[in-house]
Design an enzyme around this catalytic site. Structure first.
Site, PDB file in Angstrom:
ATOM      1  CG  HIS A  69      -2.016  -1.035   1.117  1.00 57.95           C
ATOM      2  ND1 HIS A  69      -3.306  -0.817   1.557  1.00 57.95           N
ATOM      3  CD2 HIS A  69      -2.014  -2.304   0.635  1.00 57.95           C
ATOM      4  CE1 HIS A  69      -4.038  -1.903   1.344  1.00 57.95           C
ATOM      5  NE2 HIS A  69      -3.265  -2.814   0.796  1.00 57.95           N
ATOM      6  CE1 TYR A 342       1.011  -4.991   7.734  1.00 57.67           C
ATOM      7  CE2 TYR A 342      -0.101  -4.088   9.651  1.00 57.67           C
ATOM      8  CZ  TYR A 342      -0.156  -4.662   8.395  1.00 57.67           C
ATOM      9  OH  TYR A 342      -1.373  -4.896   7.814  1.00 57.67           O
TER      10      TYR A 342
END
Length: 356
Positions: A69, A342
């Site tokens: 993203h 992440y």
């Protein structure tokens, strides 16, 4: 707000992207939001860095940007709780009143320079820090389900949809073989092909996808999912006009958001869906029935958008396991793995400098 001019290397022509949208694009790029690592794959254990490598192979390298993203913008606002959430969770954020919020809207594409006119999911990530210092981070997606249900299938999906360096496209035989073996992914593709695409970040809905547990003050725990439902009127993009939209403005979604915010704040209702007996909490490919009980617990208000290079969302992860007392992870195995990936992505981009 128009992002900087991309580097000289031009993006792949849109028609090629469109042809692959329901295979390499949607099932591949949405998967990037939920990359996993853990000991499920044997004999070797994958680390967050290993999965970050897979994402880089799938998307290409874009130093300074997130590994998934990549195209996004920071936003600032607040959450107004109506108090109804207190019956479900003791989290301080549900007490009547206001909690400051910052977050990030993004497009689920593999490049920060990709055009906005693509049938890709959108995402909304948020950080809500209550007056008692407790923090709740969300990483939501505009699609309410996921294309695969376990780590092995995710890895296989990434391998099947990674573009060939010569053709720039996934190998059809690999994609076909994967889809033949995974009816849940075929169902996801059919869902993506049939659903209307919101014309704006502001009029789209965003969903937790994974299940969580809300724990009330009396200790009662309920399995939940949640959604942000927009107050803005819904209009759909015309898929047949993606080429024209991109020619007119490659960043029209981000520019539209900035224009709407100049006119005033944008709002979403935070609606919690309660699981019933028999509802799966460990499989994100399965939606719960529409008849499940829902509770509107407050309104998210977004007031400002900032470039990611200078905004508050740049140097953090929207780790779904950053949870306050009163909210806990479910038995969905994807949650812990998302957290690890992440973190690996943040370590890498922190050493690469700010994105251009």
């Amino acid at each position: 707000m128009t992002p900087p001019t991309p580097p000289p290397q031009p993006p792949r022509p849109f028609r090629t992207i469109a042809r692959l949208a329901l295979i390499a694009f949607t099932v591949g790029t949405i998967g990037l939001a939920f990359a996993w690592t853990a000991g499920w794959l044997s004999p070797a254990r994958l680390s967050g860095a290993d999965v970050a490598d897979v994402l880089e192979q799938h998307n290409g390298e874009h130093p300074g940007f997130r590994r998934a993203h990549e195209k996004g913008t920071c936003v600032i606002g607040h959450f107004d709780s109506n108090g109804r959430g207190q019956a479900l969770s003791k989290a301080a954020v549900f007490a009547p009143g206001r909690t400051p919020v910052f977050g990030r809207f993004a497009l689920a594409v593999g490049s920060p320079y990709a055009p906005d006119g693509v049938p890709a999911p959108r995402s909304l990530a948020l950080d809500l820090t209550a007056a008692d210092g407790s923090t709740w981070r969300m990483a939501m997606n505009s699609v309410p389900l996921f294309p695969v249900g376990n780590v092995r299938d995710f890895v296989a999906l990434q391998r099947a949809t990674t573009p060939d360096p010569v053709t720039g496209k996934p190998a059809r035989q690999k994609v076909a073989a994967f889809l033949a073996a995974h009816p849940e992914t075929r169902a996801f593709n059919a869902f993506m092909a049939s659903r209307p695409i919101p014309s704006s970040f502001a009029n789209g809905s965003y969903h937790s996808i994974n299940a969580f547990r809300f724990i009330a003050a009396d200790g009662v725990a309920r399995v939940v999912r949640w959604s942000m439902l927009p107050k803005a009127a819904f209009t759909a993009l015309d898929r047949s006009r993606f080429d024209a939209l991109n020619e007119r403005d490659r960043d029209f979604l981000f520019n539209d958001l900035a224009a709407r915010l100049r006119q005033g704040p944008q709002r979403w209702h935070l609606v919690v869906t309660l699981a019933a007996a028999g509802d799966r909490s460990d499989n994100a490919t399965i939606q719960w029935p529409e008849t499940r009980e829902r509770v509107d617990v407050g309104v998210l208000v977004i007031e400002q958008a900032l470039p990611e290079s200078a905004g508050p969302c740049r140097d953090i992860t929207f780790d779904p396991l950053v949870l306050p007392s009163g909210i806990a992870a479910s038995d969905d195995p994807l949650l812990a793995a998302r957290s690890a990936v992440y973190a690996a992505s943040l370590r890498r981009r922190s050493g690469e400098g700010a994105p251009r």
